[in-house]
Design a protein around this motif. Structure first.
Motif, PDB file in Angstrom:
ATOM      1  N   ILE A 106     -65.752   1.249 -14.065  1.00  0.00           N
ATOM      2  CA  ILE A 106     -66.258   2.113 -14.898  1.00  0.00           C
ATOM      3  C   ILE A 106     -67.376   1.327 -15.770  1.00  0.00           C
ATOM      4  CG2 ILE A 106     -65.966   3.211 -17.310  1.00  0.00           C
ATOM      5  CD1 ILE A 106     -63.343   4.202 -16.109  1.00  0.00           C
ATOM      6  N   ASN A 107     -67.245   0.226 -16.163  1.00  0.00           N
ATOM      7  CA  ASN A 107     -68.166  -0.865 -16.654  1.00  0.00           C
ATOM      8  C   ASN A 107     -69.324  -1.108 -15.862  1.00  0.00           C
ATOM      9  OD1 ASN A 107     -66.405  -0.990 -18.931  1.00  0.00           O
ATOM     10  ND2 ASN A 107     -65.630  -2.966 -18.347  1.00  0.00           N
ATOM     11  N   VAL A 108     -68.963  -1.494 -14.619  1.00  0.00           N
ATOM     12  CA  VAL A 108     -70.320  -1.306 -13.589  1.00  0.00           C
ATOM     13  C   VAL A 108     -71.014  -0.112 -13.577  1.00  0.00           C
ATOM     14  CG1 VAL A 108     -70.851  -1.653 -11.201  1.00  0.00           C
ATOM     15  CG2 VAL A 108     -69.152  -2.953 -12.140  1.00  0.00           C
ATOM     16  N   ALA A 109     -70.358   0.903 -13.343  1.00  0.00           N
ATOM     17  CA  ALA A 109     -71.057   2.384 -13.282  1.00  0.00           C
ATOM     18  C   ALA A 109     -71.889   2.596 -14.716  1.00  0.00           C
ATOM     19  CB  ALA A 109     -70.156   3.491 -13.105  1.00  0.00           C
ATOM     20  N   ARG A 110     -71.334   2.390 -15.623  1.00  0.00           N
ATOM     21  CA  ARG A 110     -71.980   2.336 -16.780  1.00  0.00           C
ATOM     22  C   ARG A 110     -73.446   1.661 -17.110  1.00  0.00           C
ATOM     23  NH1 ARG A 110     -68.480   0.762 -21.604  1.00  0.00           N
ATOM     24  NH2 ARG A 110     -69.832   2.380 -23.170  1.00  0.00           N
ATOM     25  N   VAL A 111     -73.356   0.349 -16.813  1.00  0.00           N
ATOM     26  CA  VAL A 111     -74.479  -0.320 -16.542  1.00  0.00           C
ATOM     27  C   VAL A 111     -75.568   0.040 -15.414  1.00  0.00           C
ATOM     28  CG1 VAL A 111     -75.598  -2.769 -16.199  1.00  0.00           C
ATOM     29  CG2 VAL A 111     -73.215  -2.606 -17.574  1.00  0.00           C
ATOM     30  N   ARG A 113     -80.307 -12.740 -10.244  1.00  0.00           N
ATOM     31  CA  ARG A 113     -80.928 -12.920 -11.341  1.00  0.00           C
ATOM     32  C   ARG A 113     -80.927 -11.729 -12.300  1.00  0.00           C
ATOM     33  NH1 ARG A 113     -83.963 -16.568  -7.852  1.00  0.00           N
ATOM     34  NH2 ARG A 113     -85.382 -14.991  -7.225  1.00  0.00           N
ATOM     35  N   LEU A 114     -81.117 -10.659 -11.770  1.00  0.00           N
ATOM     36  CA  LEU A 114     -80.989  -9.562 -12.712  1.00  0.00           C
ATOM     37  C   LEU A 114     -79.555  -9.257 -13.253  1.00  0.00           C
ATOM     38  CD1 LEU A 114     -82.267  -6.818 -13.894  1.00  0.00           C
ATOM     39  CD2 LEU A 114     -81.720  -5.450 -11.656  1.00  0.00           C
ATOM     40  N   GLY A 115     -78.617  -9.594 -12.253  1.00  0.00           N
ATOM     41  CA  GLY A 115     -77.319  -9.587 -12.780  1.00  0.00           C
ATOM     42  C   GLY A 115     -77.324 -10.552 -13.941  1.00  0.00           C
ATOM     43  N   LEU A 116     -77.565 -11.500 -13.833  1.00  0.00           N
ATOM     44  CA  LEU A 116     -77.572 -12.645 -14.733  1.00  0.00           C
ATOM     45  C   LEU A 116     -78.106 -12.102 -15.983  1.00  0.00           C
ATOM     46  CD1 LEU A 116     -78.100 -15.928 -12.993  1.00  0.00           C
ATOM     47  CD2 LEU A 116     -76.115 -15.389 -14.152  1.00  0.00           C
ATOM     48  N   ALA A 133     -77.272  -9.542 -21.629  1.00  0.00           N
ATOM     49  CA  ALA A 133     -77.344  -8.447 -22.482  1.00  0.00           C
ATOM     50  C   ALA A 133     -76.015  -7.870 -22.699  1.00  0.00           C
ATOM     51  CB  ALA A 133     -78.388  -7.333 -21.678  1.00  0.00           C
ATOM     52  N   MET A 134     -75.095  -7.945 -22.034  1.00  0.00           N
ATOM     53  CA  MET A 134     -73.792  -7.190 -22.383  1.00  0.00           C
ATOM     54  C   MET A 134     -73.037  -8.118 -23.343  1.00  0.00           C
ATOM     55  SD  MET A 134     -72.172  -4.534 -21.201  1.00  0.00           S
ATOM     56  CE  MET A 134     -70.280  -3.716 -21.088  1.00  0.00           C
ATOM     57  N   ILE A 135     -73.312  -9.387 -23.172  1.00  0.00           N
ATOM     58  CA  ILE A 135     -72.656 -10.269 -24.144  1.00  0.00           C
ATOM     59  C   ILE A 135     -73.126 -10.375 -25.401  1.00  0.00           C
ATOM     60  CG2 ILE A 135     -72.596 -12.815 -24.691  1.00  0.00           C
ATOM     61  CD1 ILE A 135     -72.355 -13.353 -21.901  1.00  0.00           C
ATOM     62  N   ALA A 136     -74.277  -9.704 -25.634  1.00  0.00           N
ATOM     63  CA  ALA A 136     -75.067  -9.626 -27.032  1.00  0.00           C
ATOM     64  C   ALA A 136     -74.812  -8.284 -27.693  1.00  0.00           C
ATOM     65  CB  ALA A 136     -76.488  -9.384 -26.783  1.00  0.00           C
ATOM     66  N   THR A 137     -73.768  -7.330 -27.046  1.00  0.00           N
ATOM     67  CA  THR A 137     -73.359  -5.889 -27.465  1.00  0.00           C
ATOM     68  C   THR A 137     -71.900  -6.301 -28.055  1.00  0.00           C
ATOM     69  OG1 THR A 137     -72.383  -5.119 -25.559  1.00  0.00           O
ATOM     70  CG2 THR A 137     -74.703  -4.965 -26.015  1.00  0.00           C
ATOM     71  N   ALA A 138     -71.547  -5.146 -28.843  1.00  0.00           N
ATOM     72  CA  ALA A 138     -70.012  -5.371 -29.477  1.00  0.00           C
ATOM     73  C   ALA A 138     -69.122  -4.622 -28.299  1.00  0.00           C
ATOM     74  CB  ALA A 138     -69.915  -4.645 -30.787  1.00  0.00           C
ATOM     75  N   GLY A 139     -67.946  -5.217 -28.284  1.00  0.00           N
ATOM     76  CA  GLY A 139     -66.871  -4.586 -27.553  1.00  0.00           C
ATOM     77  C   GLY A 139     -67.449  -4.244 -26.020  1.00  0.00           C
ATOM     78  N   THR A 140     -67.109  -3.295 -25.477  1.00  0.00           N
ATOM     79  CA  THR A 140     -67.563  -2.904 -24.245  1.00  0.00           C
ATOM     80  C   THR A 140     -68.863  -2.020 -24.347  1.00  0.00           C
ATOM     81  OG1 THR A 140     -65.269  -2.635 -23.991  1.00  0.00           O
ATOM     82  CG2 THR A 140     -66.456  -2.270 -21.997  1.00  0.00           C
ATOM     83  N   SER A 141     -69.547  -1.885 -25.500  1.00  0.00           N
ATOM     84  CA  SER A 141     -70.774  -0.863 -25.724  1.00  0.00           C
ATOM     85  C   SER A 141     -71.674  -1.525 -24.623  1.00  0.00           C
ATOM     86  CB  SER A 141     -71.215  -1.105 -26.887  1.00  0.00           C
ATOM     87  OG  SER A 141     -71.492  -2.144 -27.432  1.00  0.00           O
ATOM     88  N   SER A 149     -79.034  -1.281 -23.954  1.00  0.00           N
ATOM     89  CA  SER A 149     -80.069  -0.263 -23.288  1.00  0.00           C
ATOM     90  C   SER A 149     -81.070  -1.022 -22.574  1.00  0.00           C
ATOM     91  CB  SER A 149     -80.836   0.383 -24.814  1.00  0.00           C
ATOM     92  OG  SER A 149     -81.613  -0.656 -25.358  1.00  0.00           O
ATOM     93  N   ARG A 150     -82.214  -0.336 -21.982  1.00  0.00           N
ATOM     94  CA  ARG A 150     -83.011  -0.567 -21.382  1.00  0.00           C
ATOM     95  C   ARG A 150     -84.097  -1.561 -22.113  1.00  0.00           C
ATOM     96  NH1 ARG A 150     -85.344   3.715 -16.748  1.00  0.00           N
ATOM     97  NH2 ARG A 150     -83.379   4.544 -16.319  1.00  0.00           N
ATOM     98  N   ASP A 151     -84.236  -1.100 -23.262  1.00  0.00           N
ATOM     99  CA  ASP A 151     -84.901  -2.111 -24.309  1.00  0.00           C
ATOM    100  C   ASP A 151     -84.206  -3.387 -24.480  1.00  0.00           C
ATOM    101  OD1 ASP A 151     -87.129  -0.055 -24.276  1.00  0.00           O
ATOM    102  OD2 ASP A 151     -86.435   0.791 -26.425  1.00  0.00           O
ATOM    103  N   ASP A 152     -83.146  -3.194 -24.654  1.00  0.00           N
ATOM    104  CA  ASP A 152     -82.266  -4.491 -24.991  1.00  0.00           C
ATOM    105  C   ASP A 152     -82.319  -5.465 -23.645  1.00  0.00           C
ATOM    106  OD1 ASP A 152     -81.266  -3.652 -27.444  1.00  0.00           O
ATOM    107  OD2 ASP A 152     -79.547  -2.654 -26.337  1.00  0.00           O
ATOM    108  N   LEU A 153     -82.182  -4.809 -22.417  1.00  0.00           N
ATOM    109  CA  LEU A 153     -82.288  -5.630 -21.424  1.00  0.00           C
ATOM    110  C   LEU A 153     -83.753  -6.345 -21.160  1.00  0.00           C
ATOM    111  CD1 LEU A 153     -80.994  -6.711 -18.602  1.00  0.00           C
ATOM    112  CD2 LEU A 153     -82.105  -4.693 -17.759  1.00  0.00           C
ATOM    113  N   ALA A 154     -84.528  -5.681 -21.563  1.00  0.00           N
ATOM    114  CA  ALA A 154     -85.984  -6.183 -21.574  1.00  0.00           C
ATOM    115  C   ALA A 154     -86.324  -7.291 -22.149  1.00  0.00           C
ATOM    116  CB  ALA A 154     -87.063  -5.139 -22.055  1.00  0.00           C
ATOM    117  N   ALA A 155     -85.658  -7.639 -23.352  1.00  0.00           N
ATOM    118  CA  ALA A 155     -85.831  -8.876 -24.288  1.00  0.00           C
ATOM    119  C   ALA A 155     -85.186 -10.288 -23.199  1.00  0.00           C
ATOM    120  CB  ALA A 155     -84.979  -8.994 -25.116  1.00  0.00           C
ATOM    121  N   PHE A 156     -84.076  -9.818 -22.292  1.00  0.00           N
ATOM    122  CA  PHE A 156     -83.514 -10.942 -21.725  1.00  0.00           C
ATOM    123  C   PHE A 156     -84.264 -11.153 -20.338  1.00  0.00           C
ATOM    124  CE2 PHE A 156     -80.277  -9.305 -24.389  1.00  0.00           C
ATOM    125  CZ  PHE A 156     -79.779 -10.824 -24.864  1.00  0.00           C
TER     126      PHE A 156
END
Length: 323
Positions: free
Chosen positions: A45-50, A278-281, A286-294, A297-304
């Motif tokens: 489910i986590n994989v699917a959400r990303v 490299r995209l996976g990393l 980006a996931m580590i920078a979010t709270a819990g299992t939230s 966003s695409r904008d968040d990912l752009a920073a990484f």
């Protein structure tokens, strides 16, 4: 009716995750907690959400048990993630993630999950067969619930073959011993150590262990997660060490699942495995920078993705005899 997915994920032991903090963990005391964050959980489910955030057509398949299972499904509906929930007896598990503010340490309390009978497992796999007729990848990720043995892995591999899809496996324990024929396998160092039954303290030992898994399973790639050190990407032609992407650390929950999602997203776009890794990393950071299992966003990912290592530091390639 949902569009035909490129990826089908299978989560046999889903969870509803609650994440909260306490000032300090004190045995025997009543501790006042922060307002909890509630998210859908479980590996696939986590994989699917990303993947959904990344714009990859995805179908998440999982058993739905009791009130908690229905609450999990409702949250996926809010996220507009296509899923096929298979009603089963029992109650979907809860998982608790607690951060101690005084130390910054995170504690995870993971329940076993409801037992999944053989007939219910069969119905879950039938849902994969119906929904994945045009899928390029099937992802089996997460722990196995009571009642399900590791022989589910070859069953899913045969199902993937019948669909003309590649199997990506992120599992532990006996499941790794059944991974023959998977396209890509993503263990952590701890999971690989438990599988091989020996210590893997050095880089050389870790790479040798990953290559042993690759040779035993005839996989196309083993992605060995080395935590904050990044990954070792082991293929039949060699090994690449790719560093982790730097960023703020809020919660490590779901980081490995985001790594898998980013890799699969790249592969569905026709990228080679190193570029997809490299995209996976970046997704993991980006996931580590979010709270819990939230989910980010695409904008968040752009920073990484902007801070991914440059051409000269994308990772080093090791000869097969170099470690």
């Amino acid at each position: 009716m949902h569009a035909s997915p490129d990826v089908v994920t299978i989560t046999l032991n889903p969870a509803l995750d609650d994440s909260f903090s306490v000032p300090r963990l004190i045995p025997g005391s009543k501790m006042r907690c922060s307002t909890p964050r509630i998210d859908p959980g479980g590996g696939g489910i986590n994989v699917a959400r990303v993947l959904h955030v990344l714009g990859i057509p995805t179908l998440a398949v999982f058993p739905v048990a009791g009130h908690i299972g229905r609450a999990l499904s409702e949250r996926l509906e809010i996220e507009r993630l296509p899923f096929a929930g298979v009603e089963v007896p029992g109650e979907t598990r809860l998982s608790h993630h607690v951060t101690e503010l005084e130390t910054g340490l995170e504690y995870r309390f993971v329940l076993p999950g409801t037992e999944l009978a053989r007939a219910d497992l069969d119905r879950c796999l039938q849902a994969v067969r119906r929904g994945g007729r045009h899928a390029a990848y099937v992802v089996l990720s997460g722990s196995l619930p009571p009642g399900v043995s590791a022989d589910v892995v070859p069953r899913v591999r045969c199902l993937s073959d019948a669909l003309g899809a590649r199997l990506v496996l992120d599992a532990s324990g006996g499941a790794l011993a059944q991974a023959h024929g998977a396209y890509l396998i993503k263990p952590s160092v701890r999971e690989l150590k438990e599988h091989l039954g020996r210590e893997l303290d050095t880089l050389a030992e870790q790479v040798a262990g990953a290559r042993e898994l690759l040779d035993d399973t005839h996989a196309s790639a083993v992605v060995l997660s080395r935590g904050h050190l990044g990954i070792a990407l082991v293929t039949p032609t060699g090994t690449q060490l790719l560093p982790a992407v730097a960023g703020d650390v809020v919660s490590g929950v779901g980081a490995g699942d985001a790594l898998v999602a980013g890799i699969v997203a790249g592969l569905t776009r026709g990228w080679d495995i190193p570029r997809a890794a490299r995209l996976g990393l970046a997704c993991s950071a980006a996931m580590i920078a979010t709270a819990g299992t939230s989910v980010f966003s695409r904008d968040d990912l752009a920073a990484f993705t902007d801070v991914l290592p440059g051409e000269a530091a994308r990772g080093r390639t090791l000869r097969r005899d170099a470690v």
